[in-house]
Scaffold this motif. Structure first.
Motif, PDB file in Angstrom:
ATOM      1  N   GLU A   1      18.252   6.929  14.349  1.00 39.04           N
ATOM      2  CA  GLU A   1      17.307   5.841  14.564  1.00 39.04           C
ATOM      3  C   GLU A   1      16.469   6.137  15.796  1.00 39.04           C
ATOM      4  OE1 GLU A   1      17.370   0.989  15.246  1.00 39.04           O
ATOM      5  OE2 GLU A   1      19.072   1.992  14.303  1.00 39.04           O
ATOM      6  N   PRO A   2      15.149   6.272  15.668  1.00 40.21           N
ATOM      7  CA  PRO A   2      14.302   6.532  16.840  1.00 40.21           C
ATOM      8  C   PRO A   2      14.414   5.411  17.870  1.00 40.21           C
ATOM      9  CG  PRO A   2      13.106   6.937  14.799  1.00 40.21           C
ATOM     10  CD  PRO A   2      14.386   6.262  14.407  1.00 40.21           C
ATOM     11  N   VAL A   3      14.238   5.778  19.125  1.00 40.78           N
ATOM     12  CA  VAL A   3      14.323   4.808  20.218  1.00 40.78           C
ATOM     13  C   VAL A   3      13.092   3.897  20.184  1.00 40.78           C
ATOM     14  CG1 VAL A   3      14.392   4.530  22.725  1.00 40.78           C
ATOM     15  CG2 VAL A   3      15.666   6.390  21.631  1.00 40.78           C
ATOM     16  N   ASP A   4      13.318   2.593  20.256  1.00 38.32           N
ATOM     17  CA  ASP A   4      12.228   1.623  20.237  1.00 38.32           C
ATOM     18  C   ASP A   4      12.527   0.516  21.252  1.00 38.32           C
ATOM     19  OD1 ASP A   4       9.930   0.252  19.542  1.00 38.32           O
ATOM     20  OD2 ASP A   4      10.865  -0.755  17.827  1.00 38.32           O
ATOM     21  N   PRO A   5      11.709   0.397  22.299  1.00 42.35           N
ATOM     22  CA  PRO A   5      10.538   1.209  22.633  1.00 42.35           C
ATOM     23  C   PRO A   5      10.964   2.569  23.192  1.00 42.35           C
ATOM     24  CG  PRO A   5      10.940  -0.398  24.359  1.00 42.35           C
ATOM     25  CD  PRO A   5      11.923  -0.701  23.263  1.00 42.35           C
ATOM     26  N   PRO A   6      10.113   3.584  23.046  1.00 42.63           N
ATOM     27  CA  PRO A   6      10.487   4.923  23.499  1.00 42.63           C
ATOM     28  C   PRO A   6      10.565   5.008  25.020  1.00 42.63           C
ATOM     29  CG  PRO A   6       8.205   4.871  22.766  1.00 42.63           C
ATOM     30  CD  PRO A   6       8.786   3.548  22.400  1.00 42.63           C
ATOM     31  N   TYR A   7      11.384   5.940  25.474  1.00 40.07           N
ATOM     32  CA  TYR A   7      11.506   6.201  26.902  1.00 40.07           C
ATOM     33  C   TYR A   7      10.272   6.946  27.413  1.00 40.07           C
ATOM     34  CZ  TYR A   7      16.530   5.091  27.164  1.00 40.07           C
ATOM     35  OH  TYR A   7      17.748   4.470  27.157  1.00 40.07           O
ATOM     36  N   ALA A   8       9.899   6.667  28.657  1.00 39.18           N
ATOM     37  CA  ALA A   8       8.941   7.497  29.383  1.00 39.18           C
ATOM     38  C   ALA A   8       9.723   8.598  30.086  1.00 39.18           C
ATOM     39  CB  ALA A   8       8.168   6.661  30.398  1.00 39.18           C
ATOM     40  N   GLU A   9       9.045   9.677  30.437  1.00 38.66           N
ATOM     41  CA  GLU A   9       9.721  10.810  31.065  1.00 38.66           C
ATOM     42  C   GLU A   9      10.411  10.392  32.366  1.00 38.66           C
ATOM     43  OE1 GLU A   9       7.103  14.131  31.505  1.00 38.66           O
ATOM     44  OE2 GLU A   9       6.460  14.089  29.410  1.00 38.66           O
ATOM     45  N   GLY A  10       9.765   9.536  33.129  1.00 42.55           N
ATOM     46  CA  GLY A  10      10.363   9.087  34.387  1.00 42.55           C
ATOM     47  C   GLY A  10      11.654   8.316  34.162  1.00 42.55           C
ATOM     48  N   GLU A  11      11.716   7.522  33.100  1.00 46.63           N
ATOM     49  CA  GLU A  11      12.942   6.772  32.794  1.00 46.63           C
ATOM     50  C   GLU A  11      14.073   7.711  32.411  1.00 46.63           C
ATOM     51  OE1 GLU A  11      11.581   2.586  30.885  1.00 46.63           O
ATOM     52  OE2 GLU A  11      10.899   4.379  29.783  1.00 46.63           O
ATOM     53  N   ILE A  12      13.736   8.757  31.660  1.00 54.04           N
ATOM     54  CA  ILE A  12      14.740   9.755  31.281  1.00 54.04           C
ATOM     55  C   ILE A  12      15.321  10.400  32.535  1.00 54.04           C
ATOM     56  CG2 ILE A  12      15.070  12.008  30.186  1.00 54.04           C
ATOM     57  CD1 ILE A  12      14.777   9.956  28.082  1.00 54.04           C
ATOM     58  N   LEU A  13      14.457  10.802  33.424  1.00 55.87           N
ATOM     59  CA  LEU A  13      14.903  11.478  34.645  1.00 55.87           C
ATOM     60  C   LEU A  13      15.756  10.550  35.496  1.00 55.87           C
ATOM     61  CD1 LEU A  13      14.692  14.238  35.915  1.00 55.87           C
ATOM     62  CD2 LEU A  13      12.656  13.461  37.151  1.00 55.87           C
ATOM     63  N   ASP A  14      15.385   9.282  35.590  1.00 57.45           N
ATOM     64  CA  ASP A  14      16.165   8.318  36.383  1.00 57.45           C
ATOM     65  C   ASP A  14      17.583   8.186  35.823  1.00 57.45           C
ATOM     66  OD1 ASP A  14      14.096   7.823  38.112  1.00 57.45           O
ATOM     67  OD2 ASP A  14      13.429   5.982  37.105  1.00 57.45           O
ATOM     68  N   LEU A  15      17.706   8.108  34.498  1.00 61.68           N
ATOM     69  CA  LEU A  15      19.027   7.959  33.887  1.00 61.68           C
ATOM     70  C   LEU A  15      19.884   9.195  34.124  1.00 61.68           C
ATOM     71  CD1 LEU A  15      17.997   6.237  30.550  1.00 61.68           C
ATOM     72  CD2 LEU A  15      19.451   5.246  32.327  1.00 61.68           C
ATOM     73  N   VAL A  16      19.270  10.358  34.048  1.00 67.87           N
ATOM     74  CA  VAL A  16      20.014  11.595  34.304  1.00 67.87           C
ATOM     75  C   VAL A  16      20.478  11.638  35.758  1.00 67.87           C
ATOM     76  CG1 VAL A  16      19.833  14.112  34.418  1.00 67.87           C
ATOM     77  CG2 VAL A  16      18.896  12.883  32.457  1.00 67.87           C
ATOM     78  N   LEU A  17      19.619  11.229  36.682  1.00 65.81           N
ATOM     79  CA  LEU A  17      19.978  11.226  38.099  1.00 65.81           C
ATOM     80  C   LEU A  17      21.080  10.214  38.397  1.00 65.81           C
ATOM     81  CD1 LEU A  17      16.426  11.583  39.707  1.00 65.81           C
ATOM     82  CD2 LEU A  17      18.215  13.337  39.552  1.00 65.81           C
ATOM     83  N   GLN A  18      21.214   9.195  37.515  1.00 64.15           N
ATOM     84  CA  GLN A  18      22.277   8.198  37.670  1.00 64.15           C
ATOM     85  C   GLN A  18      23.579   8.640  37.005  1.00 64.15           C
ATOM     86  OE1 GLN A  18      20.712   4.480  36.138  1.00 64.15           O
ATOM     87  NE2 GLN A  18      18.816   4.715  37.312  1.00 64.15           N
ATOM     88  N   ASP A  19      23.612   9.899  36.550  1.00 63.36           N
ATOM     89  CA  ASP A  19      24.804  10.463  35.908  1.00 63.36           C
ATOM     90  C   ASP A  19      25.147   9.769  34.598  1.00 63.36           C
ATOM     91  OD1 ASP A  19      25.220  12.463  37.770  1.00 63.36           O
ATOM     92  OD2 ASP A  19      26.494  11.203  39.033  1.00 63.36           O
ATOM     93  N   ASP A  20      24.135   9.245  33.910  1.00 62.69           N
ATOM     94  CA  ASP A  20      24.359   8.665  32.581  1.00 62.69           C
ATOM     95  C   ASP A  20      24.585   9.823  31.599  1.00 62.69           C
ATOM     96  OD1 ASP A  20      24.551   7.017  30.418  1.00 62.69           O
ATOM     97  OD2 ASP A  20      22.662   5.963  30.774  1.00 62.69           O
ATOM     98  N   ALA A  21      25.739   9.849  30.950  1.00 58.41           N
ATOM     99  CA  ALA A  21      26.082  10.954  30.065  1.00 58.41           C
ATOM    100  C   ALA A  21      25.114  11.038  28.887  1.00 58.41           C
ATOM    101  CB  ALA A  21      27.505  10.793  29.549  1.00 58.41           C
ATOM    102  N   VAL A  22      24.775  12.259  28.494  1.00 62.53           N
ATOM    103  CA  VAL A  22      23.899  12.500  27.342  1.00 62.53           C
ATOM    104  C   VAL A  22      24.738  13.106  26.223  1.00 62.53           C
ATOM    105  CG1 VAL A  22      21.916  13.780  26.484  1.00 62.53           C
ATOM    106  CG2 VAL A  22      21.859  12.790  28.771  1.00 62.53           C
ATOM    107  N   LEU A  23      24.706  12.469  25.059  1.00 60.50           N
ATOM    108  CA  LEU A  23      25.533  12.873  23.932  1.00 60.50           C
ATOM    109  C   LEU A  23      24.668  13.244  22.736  1.00 60.50           C
ATOM    110  CD1 LEU A  23      28.100   9.932  24.143  1.00 60.50           C
ATOM    111  CD2 LEU A  23      28.285  12.168  25.222  1.00 60.50           C
TER     112      LEU A  23
END
Length: 385
Positions: A281-303
């Motif tokens: 299921e595509p993400v709705d609303p889609p993430y912006a690049e900055g939001e992706i980077l913030d989540l990664v910097l917060q150690d949010d696991a990517v699966l």
């Protein structure tokens, strides 16, 4: 939960892999079932999930295919519920496949889970793939015979069986035990108590399947258009004869497809297709690049999405294949691509380093928004709703 497999892979591959069956006692102990029988039954009620019910009454086998609406009419003996590709839909169950990723990902197929009441099973049969059968809740007796001539018959539509066989292995499995069975060995298992079993299967495509997949790719990409040619043809007195030279020319025409550089890409692209539906299921609303980077910097696991197949070719690091599609990997994103294909859970530290490249961050954002990879916090939020 993280499952630790007590197995020496070097010894196992040298002694047993594709050679002979073996019982691995307490290889996943202590074992905790990732789901309950009721949860499995609930999955079998879903339209998009492949399930079947195999039962035996007065010696007669029956097979019913899901989705099911109720299990109230079933008795307390002689039936088994089987659900395919549970790893596509249940992240905790998918963790059971992780210890087996010492083997190539392209060979790994899916996780089938069965719940059986006493006497429940599918009868003696042969599989044409490698399988690790993990015993969960309950106890089950397994018998495994030797390779050989075992004619198959169909006691009811949708169920292939073989005659009774002399067992090489005759054991009872308890929680945490694993039975490995290579292709071609007849086997039969039935529950002694209400039992859950987890089958980690490995694909072994035959020639027909590979040629069929290649043909599909050629049609989709309008490839394979080189025609037969014989500019040195001479007159023949026997015009009805197809000579050995003719056959050789045709063979060379066909085999040239396999030597084409595009062949490897077409083959791996087809291997990346999932046999069963994904919970995509595509993400709705889609993430912006900055939001992706913030989540990664917060150690949010990517699966990686359950059941998603993602591969790359050793000789073409600028290309990868995800869910039946070919992707051009942006310059600077090669390290990220290898992480995505090699692992189902991405290490945050390495991911941060890879995303310092702007092209890698843009590409990763596209993949996240497509639903191929997701953040653990998103899944946890959905579970809480």
């Amino acid at each position: 939960m993280t499952y630790q497999l007590a197995l020496n892979w070097d010894d196992f591959l040298a002694t047993y892999w594709q050679k002979k069956p073996v019982v691995l006692r307490q290889a996943l102990a202590p074992f905790v079932d990732p789901l309950t029988a009721d949860e499995l039954a609930g999955m079998a009620m879903e339209e998009q999930i492949d399930s079947r019910l195999v039962s035996r009454c007065h010696g007669q086998w029956q097979v019913a295919h899901g989705p099911f609406t109720s299990f109230d009419e079933l008795g307390e003996t002689d039936w088994s519920l089987l659900v395919q590709a549970v790893d596509h839909w249940h992240p905790q169950a998918a963790e059971l496949m992780e210890p087996f990723r010492q083997l190539p990902n392209w060979r790994l197929d899916d996780l089938m889970i069965s719940f059986s009441v006493p006497g429940g099973g599918v009868g003696p049969h042969i599989d044409q793939y490698d399988v690790f059968i993990i015993q969960g809740m309950g106890r089950r007796r397994w018998r495994v015979g030797d390779r050989g001539q075992h004619p198959q018959h169909c006691p009811t539509p949708g169920l292939l069986q073989v005659p009774e066989f002399e067992p090489l292995i005759d054991v009872e499995l308890e929680a945490g035990d694993i039975l490995y069975i290579p292709p071609g060995f007849p086997h039969d298992g039935y529950a002694l108590t209400p039992a859950l079993n987890y089958s980690v299967g490995f694909r072994a495509p035959n020639q027909r399947e590979l040629f069929s997949q290649l043909a599909d790719q050629l049609l989709a990409q309008d490839g394979g258009n080189r025609r037969y040619a014989d500019p040195d043809l001479t007159p023949r007195s026997a015009s009805g004869c197809v000579t050995s030279e003719d056959v050789q020319r045709l063979r060379e025409l066909m085999s040239s497809l396999l030597d084409d550089e595009a062949f490897a890409c077409q083959l791996v692209q087809s291997l990346s297709e999932a046999k069963h539906e994904l919970d995509l299921e595509p993400v709705d609303p889609p993430y912006a690049e900055g939001e992706i980077l913030d989540l990664v910097l917060q150690d949010d696991a990517v699966l990686r999405l359950g059941g998603l197949r993602a591969f790359y070719l050793q000789q073409t690091p600028g290309t990868c294949f995800i869910h039946g599609e070919q992707f051009a990997v942006p310059a600077g994103a090669e390290a990220l691509m290898r992480q995505l294909c090699d692992h189902t859970r991405l290490a945050t530290g390495a991911l941060r380093t890879a995303l310092e490249e702007p092209a890698a961050l843009a590409w990763f954002t596209m993949l996240i928004n497509a639903g191929y990879w997701y953040f653990a916090s998103d899944w946890q939020a959905e579970e809480a709703e």
